[in-house]
Scaffold this motif. Sequence first.
Motif, PDB file in Angstrom:
ATOM      1  N   ILE A  53      32.691  47.154  39.807  1.00 21.73           N
ATOM      2  CA  ILE A  53      31.714  46.319  40.525  1.00 21.73           C
ATOM      3  C   ILE A  53      30.709  47.146  41.320  1.00 21.73           C
ATOM      4  O   ILE A  53      29.712  46.622  41.790  1.00 21.73           O
ATOM      5  N   GLY A  75      36.060  42.936  37.666  1.00 26.35           N
ATOM      6  CA  GLY A  75      35.777  42.191  38.884  1.00 26.35           C
ATOM      7  C   GLY A  75      35.383  40.785  38.498  1.00 26.35           C
ATOM      8  O   GLY A  75      34.852  40.562  37.399  1.00 26.35           O
ATOM      9  N   VAL A  76      35.671  39.850  39.398  1.00 31.49           N
ATOM     10  CA  VAL A  76      35.247  38.476  39.102  1.00 31.49           C
ATOM     11  C   VAL A  76      33.756  38.335  39.399  1.00 31.49           C
ATOM     12  O   VAL A  76      33.030  37.647  38.687  1.00 31.49           O
ATOM     13  N   GLY A  77      33.289  39.011  40.449  1.00 35.69           N
ATOM     14  CA  GLY A  77      31.866  39.008  40.766  1.00 35.69           C
ATOM     15  C   GLY A  77      31.161  39.991  39.838  1.00 35.69           C
ATOM     16  O   GLY A  77      31.686  41.074  39.580  1.00 35.69           O
ATOM     17  N   LEU A 100      42.724  37.563  40.400  1.00 31.88           N
ATOM     18  CA  LEU A 100      42.660  38.079  41.773  1.00 31.88           C
ATOM     19  C   LEU A 100      42.561  36.971  42.815  1.00 31.88           C
ATOM     20  O   LEU A 100      42.366  37.228  44.002  1.00 31.88           O
ATOM     21  N   ARG A 238      30.678  38.350  48.936  1.00 32.74           N
ATOM     22  CA  ARG A 238      29.774  39.483  48.756  1.00 32.74           C
ATOM     23  C   ARG A 238      28.958  39.627  50.037  1.00 32.74           C
ATOM     24  O   ARG A 238      28.515  38.613  50.619  1.00 32.74           O
ATOM     25  N   HIS A 285      36.314  46.353  51.613  1.00 32.30           N
ATOM     26  CA  HIS A 285      36.269  45.631  50.331  1.00 32.30           C
ATOM     27  C   HIS A 285      37.603  45.753  49.574  1.00 32.30           C
ATOM     28  O   HIS A 285      37.661  46.355  48.499  1.00 32.30           O
ATOM     29  N   SER A 288      40.876  42.268  46.515  1.00 30.13           N
ATOM     30  CA  SER A 288      41.770  42.220  45.344  1.00 30.13           C
ATOM     31  C   SER A 288      42.668  43.457  45.262  1.00 30.13           C
ATOM     32  O   SER A 288      43.312  43.687  44.240  1.00 30.13           O
ATOM     33  N   ARG A 294      45.301  44.696  40.750  1.00 32.16           N
ATOM     34  CA  ARG A 294      44.405  45.659  40.102  1.00 32.16           C
ATOM     35  C   ARG A 294      44.869  45.972  38.672  1.00 32.16           C
ATOM     36  O   ARG A 294      44.046  46.182  37.782  1.00 32.16           O
ATOM     37  N   MET A 297      43.669  43.037  36.686  1.00 33.03           N
ATOM     38  CA  MET A 297      42.208  43.083  36.478  1.00 33.03           C
ATOM     39  C   MET A 297      41.833  44.116  35.411  1.00 33.03           C
ATOM     40  O   MET A 297      41.003  43.852  34.531  1.00 33.03           O
TER      41      MET A 297
END
Length: 330
Positions: A53, A75-77, A100, A238, A285, A288, A294, A297
């Motif tokens: 990310i 990452g989801v974002g 996550l 974010r 940050h 997650s 991790r 992910m």
Amino acid sequence: MAQKILVTGNLPKEVMDLLNKRYEVEAQSEDRPMERQAFLAGIADKEGLLAMITDAVDEELLSRAPRLQMIANMGVGYNNIDVGAATRRGIPVSNTPGVLTDATADLAFTLILAVARRVVEGDKRVRTGQFTFWAPFLFLGREVSGKTLGIIGLGRIGQAVAQRARGFNMQILYHNRRRMEPAKEQALQIEYADLDSLLTKADFVSLHIPLMEETRHFMGPRELALMKPTAYLINTSRGPVVDEKALLAALQNKQIAGAGLDVYEQEPTLTPGLTEMDNVVLLPHVGSATLETRIRMATMAARNLIAGLSGERPPNQVNPEVPPHHRKEK
Ligand code: DGY
């Protein structure tokens, strides 16, 4: 000949084994972001990219990637990726939703408790030898149980935060682009509120919205001014969804009681002055960042990459309009 891929983060061995079996892999082996120059050079001959990310996958990078067929983000974002530019080039992009959710919701709740009960300040007091007596009105925080939580963005993570809040007997308000069916609201014990009334009523405001052009500075001076002086702002989504300078001013002026932040507007740089505030809890940050999450992910990102490079639709493709392997040559 094996396809070539670039992996910009240090991934668990089992995931690297999965990738090494199939591809010629160039990978970042240290726990730090890949340098931009190495990233630009590395992508030149690759068919696949497993990105972090923190990587900017932008026009410049894509224009240097004539062979690229698949981008899997860990990452989801995925605001780090110019999805429009990838789509124009016919490159599928994927993310890692779901895996996550619990870890991130746990961390949002950690921040709620930590800032309201002054956990970090208390820890510092003990470590610095200043815990010398107990007194009834010393070091008071604010109660979390029974208070009102305002959740902004009721996706998977927002709902998981609501689930935790029910265990604390909180009244739960939510604001979302789309309102839920009343039956679902009832089942989740949540109540829809327009943004302004959520902000004026909530004791804790927790942000769970993606970063997009429309959500940049979603929480600005006007929104912060609507919050109660006893309320706390929590952000695990974010950084740029909050106007960080306006937040600092609100904290300094005691317009709000405090904030729990895991993400920052110019990550990893913080607005000067933020670290001097006692009424904030600041995390690097780590929403997650559990071993279990991790690994999930990384595995999910690798599976998306493998699907995309095999000409199949990646299970978590975010630009479904791009058909499998129909890359337009530039
Ligand atoms: C994500 O997946 O978008 C998270 O921010 C990574 O922790």
